[in-house]
Structure formats: structure tokens, C-alpha cells
Scaffold this active site. Structure first.
Site, short mmCIF file in Angstrom:
data_model
loop_
_atom_site.label_atom_id
_atom_site.label_comp_id
_atom_site.label_asym_id
_atom_site.label_seq_id
_atom_site.Cartn_x
_atom_site.Cartn_y
_atom_site.Cartn_z
N HIS A 186 0.83 -1.20 0.00
CA HIS A 186 0.00 0.00 0.00
C HIS A 186 0.87 1.26 0.00
O HIS A 186 0.48 2.29 -0.55
CB HIS A 186 -0.91 0.01 1.22
CG HIS A 186 -1.98 -1.04 1.19
ND1 HIS A 186 -3.12 -0.94 0.43
CD2 HIS A 186 -2.08 -2.24 1.84
CE1 HIS A 186 -3.87 -2.01 0.61
NE2 HIS A 186 -3.26 -2.82 1.45
N HIS A 223 -6.16 -11.75 6.81
CA HIS A 223 -6.75 -11.53 5.48
C HIS A 223 -8.01 -12.37 5.26
O HIS A 223 -8.37 -12.68 4.12
CB HIS A 223 -5.72 -11.84 4.38
CG HIS A 223 -4.69 -10.77 4.22
ND1 HIS A 223 -3.70 -10.56 5.14
CD2 HIS A 223 -4.51 -9.82 3.26
CE1 HIS A 223 -2.94 -9.54 4.75
NE2 HIS A 223 -3.42 -9.08 3.62
#
Length: 242
Positions: A186, A223
Site C-alpha cells: 500500500h 486476510h
């Protein structure tokens, strides 16, 4: 939306074949575009910025497990990606980027070069200028653009379903605030977290075909509530067979 529809219909008109005396004829010139206009037909052996611009837009068609290099050189991998793009949109699949291929790309993109179904604000919910990450603001923004084109290809392959994005570019400050990993993609602008429908496993499985070097999903620590895709970093979604 109306501008996109108009551009789509124009592309259909320009690429449509007509029949004269039993001979199928296809329009020979591509339309101009607000983002980027190609000025020549491209095929294997070509090189230049126009090839690199093409590569950006077909980056989501490299084949299973592959990543297309954006080097401005029209080699075998680029030709194969163009063929897959052409097949995906019902075009003659010859690996040559000419008017029909370009017109389809024009119909798919907005004037800021983003694909029709994704936008810069969707991939940057952190700040307004893409600053503060692990790379320069311009690089982070470019990386996000490439990710968007990969997602556009993935969206089309899934039946043109909507793909929801919960997080993408983060500055170090934004990454720290959400407890992101210190080496998170990110921070580079290419990491994207996908949520909603299709299922997380379906998203992770499909992503394998669209140029994502990193796929993290259900079964990978932290996740289970999203699928993460990025440019590099490896695959792990054990609950999805990945």
C-alpha cells in the site's frame, strides 16, 4: 456515465465491419482520445512510448501467474497480452494493435487515463496528493493506475461485476493508523484490498490471471475479511487453494 456511453458507441461504430459486395470491410482509422491517442499500428518488434502506453492498458492480460513488463518493447509477452485482450472483447485476435484494438481501449478509459470502472479517489482514501509513502507521489499514482487496469481486466473476466475497494494507497502515517505492515505494498501505491462480492476466494483465484505478483486472502494471517492484490510479493490464500 453519458460520456463513457457515447465513447463506447463511437468505438463500436468505428470498429464495426460492413459488407460490400460480399467483402467484409473494417474501419481503418482510430478515433482521437482525451487521454492518449495512438498514431500507428503496433506489432511485435516495435518500441517506444506508444508501446508502453499499450502495455499499461493490457497489463491485466499477461496469462496465469505472469506479470507484463512495462518497458516499451513489443515482445512476445506483449503480443500474447494483446491477443488475450482482443479475445476478451471479441476482436480479431492477431496480436497486432491497430484501430479496432485502440478504439476498444479508448472506449474503456476516461480522459485522465483511468479505466472506466475505477478512479484515482477510489485508490487513495488517505490524502489528496499521493505523498508520504515509500515512493514519490508520481510513482505511487502511476502504480495505482496500472493496478486499476489490471482490476479492469479482472472485472471483465468476472462478468463485468462491480469490485469494491476498501483500501489502496497509504502514506506511512495512514498505514500506521490502520496497523499495516511496515513493508506493505500500500505504501507503493499498487496494493489494493478488495471486499464485497464476488467472494474473497473468487477474487483471489481470478487475480492469478491478471498480472498481480502478490495475492493474499483467506487463510493468510489478517486476510480473512478481504483479498489483497499488489504488483509483487507472492501468493498465499490457503483457504482458497492458493
Amino acid at each position: 456515465m453519458f460520456r463513457r456511453l457515447g465513447r463506447f458507441l463511437a468505438a463500436l461504430a468505428l470498429t464495426a465491419a460492413t459488407t460490400v459486395a460480399g467483402v467484409s470491410l473494417t474501419a481503418g482509422a482510430a478515433q482521437a482520445d482525451g487521454c492518449y491517442t495512438w498514431g500507428r499500428t503496433l506489432s511485435q518488434g516495435a518500441s517506444g512510448e506508444d508501446v508502453r502506453q499499450l502495455q499499461i492498458r493490457v497489463a491485466g492480460y499477461p496469462g496465469y501467474g505472469a506479470v507484463l513488463t512495462l518497458d516499451g518493447a513489443y515482445g512476445p509477452a506483449t503480443r500474447s497480452a494483446v491477443i488475450r485482450f482482443q479475445q476478451a472483447y471479441g476482436l480479431p485476435a492477431d496480436g497486432i494493435a491497430g484501430p479496432q484494438t485502440f478504439n476498444r481501449l479508448y472506449a474503456l478509459q476516461d480522459d485522465d487515463c483511468t479505466p472506466a470502472n475505477f478512479s484515482y479517489p477510489e485508490l487513495n482514501k488517505c490524502n489528496s496528493d499521493w505523498s508520504g509513502g515509500a515512493v514519490s507521489a508520481s510513482t505511487a499514482r502511476f502504480n495505482a493506475l496500472v493496478s486499476m487496469w489490471k482490476l479492469q481486466a479482472m472485472r471483465h473476466a468476472l462478468g463485468d461485476v462491480s469490485i469494491a475497494i476498501s483500501s489502496s494507497f497509504r502514506s506511512y502515517a495512514c498505514n500506521s493508523a490502520v496497523g499495516g505492515a511496515s513493508n506493505s505494498r500500500h505504501l507503493y501505491g499498487d496494493g489494493v484490498d478488495l471486499v464485497g462480492s464476488p467472494s474473497f476466494c473468487r477474487l483471489a483465484q481470478q487475480a492469478r490471471n491478471h498480472g498481480f505478483g502478490q495475492i493474499l486472502g483467506p487463510g493468510y494471517p489478517d486476510h480473512n475479511d478481504h483479498t489483497h492484490v499488489a504488483a509483487v510479493g507472492g501468493w498465499s490464500a490457503p483457504n482458497c487453494g492458493i
